[in-house]
Scaffold this active site. Sequence first.
Site, short mmCIF file in Angstrom:
data_model
loop_
_atom_site.label_atom_id
_atom_site.label_comp_id
_atom_site.label_asym_id
_atom_site.label_seq_id
_atom_site.Cartn_x
_atom_site.Cartn_y
_atom_site.Cartn_z
N GLY A 72 -29.53 3.12 -21.25
CA GLY A 72 -30.95 3.60 -20.78
C GLY A 72 -31.74 2.60 -19.91
N GLU A 98 -22.06 -3.83 -11.21
CA GLU A 98 -20.88 -3.14 -12.04
C GLU A 98 -20.73 -1.74 -11.24
OE1 GLU A 98 -19.07 -3.85 -14.55
OE2 GLU A 98 -20.26 -4.96 -16.09
N TRP A 151 -28.70 -9.17 -19.40
CA TRP A 151 -28.99 -8.12 -20.41
C TRP A 151 -28.73 -8.67 -21.85
CZ3 TRP A 151 -32.31 -4.74 -21.54
CH2 TRP A 151 -31.98 -3.57 -22.40
N LYS A 177 -24.96 5.91 -12.96
CA LYS A 177 -26.23 5.81 -12.22
C LYS A 177 -25.70 4.38 -11.55
CE LYS A 177 -27.45 2.05 -14.89
NZ LYS A 177 -28.15 0.88 -14.49
N ASN A 213 -27.36 -3.24 -8.46
CA ASN A 213 -26.55 -2.30 -7.79
C ASN A 213 -27.44 -1.91 -6.37
OD1 ASN A 213 -23.97 -1.74 -9.63
ND2 ASN A 213 -25.70 -1.77 -10.90
N SER A 259 -32.85 -4.46 -9.59
CA SER A 259 -31.51 -3.62 -9.58
C SER A 259 -30.47 -4.52 -8.98
CB SER A 259 -31.67 -2.16 -9.22
OG SER A 259 -30.56 -1.71 -9.22
N LYS A 277 -22.57 -0.60 -19.09
CA LYS A 277 -22.50 0.70 -18.36
C LYS A 277 -21.24 0.71 -17.33
CE LYS A 277 -27.41 0.79 -19.00
NZ LYS A 277 -28.62 0.98 -18.45
#
Length: 320
Positions: free
Chosen positions: A132, A269, A11, A187, A251, A249, A102
């Site tokens: 986001g 995370e 990221w 999330k 996660n 993703s 996040k």
Amino acid sequence: MKISVLGCGRWGSCIAWYLDKIGHDVLSGGLENAPEFIALKNNKKNDYLSYPDSIEVSSDLKYSVERAEVIVISISCQHLREYMTDIAKYDLTGKTIVLCMKGIEETTGERLSEVVSEFIDKDKTKVAVWVGPGHPQDYVRGIPNCMVIDSEDEGVKRKLVKEFNSELIRFYIGTDLIGTEIGAAAKNVIGICAGMLDGLGYTSLKGGLMARAPREVAALIKVMGGNEMSAYGLCHLGDYEATLFSKWSHNRMYGEQLIKGEKFEKLAEGVMTTKAIYKLAKKMGVEMPIVNQLYEVLFENKEITPALDALFKRDVRSEF
């Protein structure tokens, strides 16, 4: 704007690429011995994207901080306090720190902006968060998305949204810093749950997960002093597609591989954030059954089937 993006992971490199693309003066900073930094320094590329020559790459933290009007931080959230200890050695007067990460600090239960605030004079240095949906793999292909920037300082968040907005990312001005941070952190927790359902072959149950999980998160946001509606915005529900369904993703993939008995080698995370939110919910007296069961699976070796059974056997109640 002169911007230093600290953190060279997936990221962080995407943020540097994006901010350069829309016309800012960007430095990409990282740790000298980190493989991610070495790849960008030597080859100007990684597994996700390539840097143009206009992006400066440096491991000199003092230089990276002092040159910048805006310091964007994108690292593992549980390492933020340690990182701020180093950053705070330099003059941060007049600068804005933007957190593109996040999570909640597991040891203290603090939101990430609260961690940063312990190291700065809030009258001289401003803090914002940028959260986001989206994945670098999509952005570099020109696939647009929406994100949100929030801060306690109205002028700062409006300026950042104006400077960062483009046809690739439409930014919204956040109005609830507590809800924005809690929702964004949570999330990732729900992403692990979604991955577990994929691993079980229960993908259709994600609909129920998507309906019920924001209710839990909204309750936590409300009791912490935020706006419960934030759980239904871009910071949380709006990020579900990217977190609960995408093959990229981390996660979701962590949860899927956990069920399959495989080891996930990258950063998820949501694991430590699950522990942080579990502790917060207990402290604040908020009922979060999904989070509670996930915590028991991750940290108390509970099997997934009894965890699901516990959720389905809860007392019948009205949906709203």
